[in-house]
Design a protein around this motif. Sequence first.
Motif, short mmCIF file in Angstrom:
data_model
loop_
_atom_site.label_atom_id
_atom_site.label_comp_id
_atom_site.label_asym_id
_atom_site.label_seq_id
_atom_site.Cartn_x
_atom_site.Cartn_y
_atom_site.Cartn_z
N ALA B 90 61.67 -12.71 44.03
CA ALA B 90 61.60 -11.60 43.09
C ALA B 90 62.90 -11.46 42.32
O ALA B 90 62.92 -11.04 41.17
CB ALA B 90 61.32 -10.31 43.84
N ILE B 93 64.87 -14.46 38.75
CA ILE B 93 64.11 -14.36 37.51
C ILE B 93 64.89 -14.95 36.35
O ILE B 93 65.37 -14.25 35.48
CB ILE B 93 63.71 -12.91 37.21
N GLN B 144 55.34 -12.03 41.60
CA GLN B 144 54.73 -11.50 40.38
C GLN B 144 53.36 -10.91 40.68
O GLN B 144 53.02 -9.83 40.20
CB GLN B 144 54.56 -12.60 39.34
N ASN B 171 64.18 -5.55 36.88
CA ASN B 171 63.51 -6.67 37.57
C ASN B 171 61.99 -6.50 37.54
O ASN B 171 61.26 -7.46 37.33
CB ASN B 171 63.95 -6.76 39.03
N LEU B 175 59.27 -9.07 36.00
CA LEU B 175 58.18 -9.62 36.83
C LEU B 175 56.81 -9.34 36.20
O LEU B 175 55.95 -10.22 36.15
CB LEU B 175 58.23 -9.02 38.24
#
Lengths: 75, 200
Positions: B90, B93, B144, B171, B175
């Motif tokens: 996560a 990215i 995601q 974030n 995502l």
Amino acid sequence: MMNCREATRLMSEARDRRLNLMEKASLKVHLWMCSGCRNFDGQMDSLRDLMRMYAHEDDTVDSGKPDDRSSGVEK
Amino acid sequence: MTDQPSSPLNDSAFLQDLRNQMLKFARLQLKDEHQAEDVVQEALAGALRNAEAFARRSALRTWVFAILKHKIADSLRGQYRQAAVFDDSACNIGEDGDDQLFDERGHWQADERPQHWSTPQSLVHNRQFWAVFDACLNRLPAAQARVFMMREFLELESAEICAAAEVSTSNLNVLLYRARLQLRECLENHWFAEPQGKSR
């Protein structure tokens, strides 16, 4: 000038938060000129609609029913 | 329990099918297979306890899924409280993933420019479409998929997801953006740009 990468990111965020005036204005101008991003915007709405249908798939993927497609089109 | 032949509870094929659908949903959102089995079991048991009122399959299914949503949300909240950190992926990215979609100036590559989707609403009963949709959802990277499902399936607000999944707002935005970008591309490539998608 906003590019498509930035525009698509804003269009995604618009589904999760309220855009500010500046963001809305630049996005509007970009969408005016860019048909790809206009399509993307519509697809974001479609995606949300489709997810709702998927989540409430009462009869969408009902079991045991024969497929009513009769066109004979194979995948 | 009434033993009317019309009751969906007496239809083991229906129940099996329902259970499979529930598992499919749960697996998308919970990384642990056992946890997925557990929430489905709990939701199904809870629902069936009072299910005699539901003569119609669709009503029962809707209700069971409503319960499942809460079970999954509870489970996720517990899971993230325990784990204290979100999945490594996560936080990872980078700019990967959309490089093929946009050129160096950030404009759509000519062959990646989104097309017009004709009447997605008409697809509600199209089994082939939902199979494609399923496949596309399952293709999303786990981190995601999880936040996307929390947002679009459980319909949680961003703040709730950030708290539950312990990700920052930025974030989360990235995502969700990547999930949507990938999902729309998958649907376009495998449905809307295909002859069977175009023809409807």
